[in-house]
Design an enzyme around this catalytic site. Structure first.
Site, PDB file in Angstrom:
ATOM      1  CB  CYS A 105       0.375   3.439  -4.570  1.00  0.00           C
ATOM      2  SG  CYS A 105       0.642   2.288  -5.922  1.00  0.00           S
ATOM      3  CG  HIS A 106      -2.168   4.733  -1.018  1.00  0.00           C
ATOM      4  ND1 HIS A 106      -3.094   5.549  -1.619  1.00  0.00           N
ATOM      5  CD2 HIS A 106      -2.539   3.466  -1.310  1.00  0.00           C
ATOM      6  CE1 HIS A 106      -3.985   4.802  -2.259  1.00  0.00           C
ATOM      7  NE2 HIS A 106      -3.670   3.527  -2.097  1.00  0.00           N
ATOM      8  CB  CYS A 114     -32.365   0.793  12.460  1.00  0.00           C
ATOM      9  SG  CYS A 114     -31.807  -0.368  11.212  1.00  0.00           S
ATOM     10  CB  CYS A 158      -6.375  -0.887  -3.536  1.00  0.00           C
ATOM     11  SG  CYS A 158      -5.901   0.788  -3.959  1.00  0.00           S
ATOM     12  CB  CYS A 191      -0.886   0.030   1.238  1.00  0.00           C
ATOM     13  SG  CYS A 191      -1.819  -1.463   1.540  1.00  0.00           S
ATOM     14  CG  HIS A 228     -30.487   2.141  17.413  1.00  0.00           C
ATOM     15  ND1 HIS A 228     -29.711   1.959  18.528  1.00  0.00           N
ATOM     16  CD2 HIS A 228     -30.553   0.930  16.794  1.00  0.00           C
ATOM     17  CE1 HIS A 228     -29.317   0.685  18.576  1.00  0.00           C
ATOM     18  NE2 HIS A 228     -29.827   0.051  17.544  1.00  0.00           N
ATOM     19  CB  CYS A 233     -28.711  -4.836  15.024  1.00  0.00           C
ATOM     20  SG  CYS A 233     -28.563  -3.785  16.472  1.00  0.00           S
TER      21      CYS A 233
END
Lengths: 260, 106
Positions: free
Chosen positions: A78-79, A176, A113, A75, A180, A221
């Site tokens: 390139c980064h 949800c 990637c 990684c 919540h 959940c």
């Protein structure tokens, strides 16, 4: 008299609509899940020497610099240094991927990637290696506000995510939002119900004894309401992630969070 | 090699009480948990932790299956002299991981 009575009708209809819709949490009342934890667990998250998520960060740092695939690239090749190049990345993902015309989250981006630049096998969803990388990338945004991009192309996906958030499902027939948004701060059994803001993922969950992604938490959940969970990396999950990012806009990223 | 997080102050005054924090990445497999094929996963836990300060054992602990994964141990030492603090964790397979930290005492 009749005329006066008539204008009340639309007003009544409006009141009814308000009663049915879930109460969205106003910005000043938004609380991170960390605020619902015990002081001990909060202290565990706050101190990098005691936060077990930092072990995944160490693994991720090593993986970042490790060459992989037929291209024999890391990684970092390139980064460069993740401290600069990955700063704020997790805070703005999921983003729109022009190649597939679909939104993509950080885990998906890592695997894309790997396939394109490293010519390596994709990492299995929820594998130790993938979580290490996403946790390490997430750490680079710690303290920054969640800032989903204002990309028009994401809007329909985000809207579907919102619909999924409000969709009743499972044998218990809850959405949800039922827990919540309507009942946060109350208790489910002995556990406090948080507001479900996705600003600390990947998290180290004490119940798991391990690091896990937002999708793993969502699957938990879903089985909790006795629904068949969506599969890892499914479009439904990315759409939910998009909506949750918008819902947590401006809140500080806590990665790696610790949760009970 | 498993990852370890060790927190030892780099410098301390003579006689000062210093706090040491250690955490080792380890599953602490209890031996009671079935895997996907229904068979029990063999027990693999850290059994013993020893901390030595300049070669002398100053803190040790026996660990048991009820202790969580990635065991976190925190304790205090009295900084007596500059030297090396060594931490070692031994698991059921007999593997020992050793990490060291240096401390400067003025």
């Amino acid at each position: 008299m009749i005329l006066r009575a008539l204008w009340i009708l639309p007003a009544c209809a409006m009141l009814l609509a308000v009663a049915i819709a879930h109460a969205e949490i106003p910005a000043q009342e938004r609380k991170s899940g960390a605020e619902f934890m015990s002081p001990q667990t909060q202290a565990m998250q706050a101190d990098d020497a005691s936060n077990p998520g930092m072990l995944a960060v160490l693994d991720g740092e090593a993986a970042w610099n490790e060459k992989a695939g037929a291209a024999n690239k890391a990684c970092a090749d390139c980064h460069g240094a993740a401290e600069q190049s990955m700063k704020g990345v997790s805070a703005r993902y999921p983003a729109f991927n022009a190649a597939t015309s679909q939104p993509i989250d950080v885990a998906g981006q890592v695997n894309q990637c790997r396939a394109e630049r490293q010519q390596a096998q994709p990492l299995r969803a929820e594998s130790r290696e993938l979580l290490a990388l996403t946790t390490y990338i997430g750490l680079q945004s710690r303290g920054m506000p969640v800032a989903p991009p204002d990309d028009e192309r994401l809007t329909p996906f985000r809207e579907r995510g919102k619909a999924l958030f409000n969709q009743r499902l499972g044998q218990l027939n809850f959405s949800c939002a039922h827990c919540h948004e309507d009942n946060w701060g109350r208790k489910l059994g002995s556990a406090p119900i948080p507001q479900a803001h996705a600003n600390a993922y990947p998290i180290y969950r004490l119940e798991w004894q391990d690091v896990g992604s937002l999708q793993r938490r969502l699957r938990n959940c879903m089985s909790g309401v006795r629904a068949a969970p969506y599969s890892y990396g499914s479009l439904e999950f990315i759409e939910l992630e998009l909506f949750l990012a918008e819902r947590a806009r401006g809140m500080a990223v806590e990665t790696p969070g610790v949760r009970p | 090699m498993a990852r370890a997080l060790i927190n030892v102050p780099a410098k301390a005054k003579k006689g000062e009480i210093i706090e040491i924090k250690t955490m080792l990445s380890h599953p602490m497999e209890t031996g009671f948990r079935p895997s996907d094929d229904g068979k029990l996963v063999p027990r693999n836990i850290i059994k013993r932790f020893v901390c030595t300060y300049d070669g002398e054992a100053v803190f040790s602990a026996d660990l048991f299956p009820a202790i969580s994964a990635n065991p976190f141990l925190s304790f205090t030492l009295v900084a007596t002299n500059s030297g090396v603090i060594t931490f070692s964790w031994t698991d059921d397979n007999g593997q020992t991981q050793v990490q060291t930290a240096k401390i400067e005492v003025a």
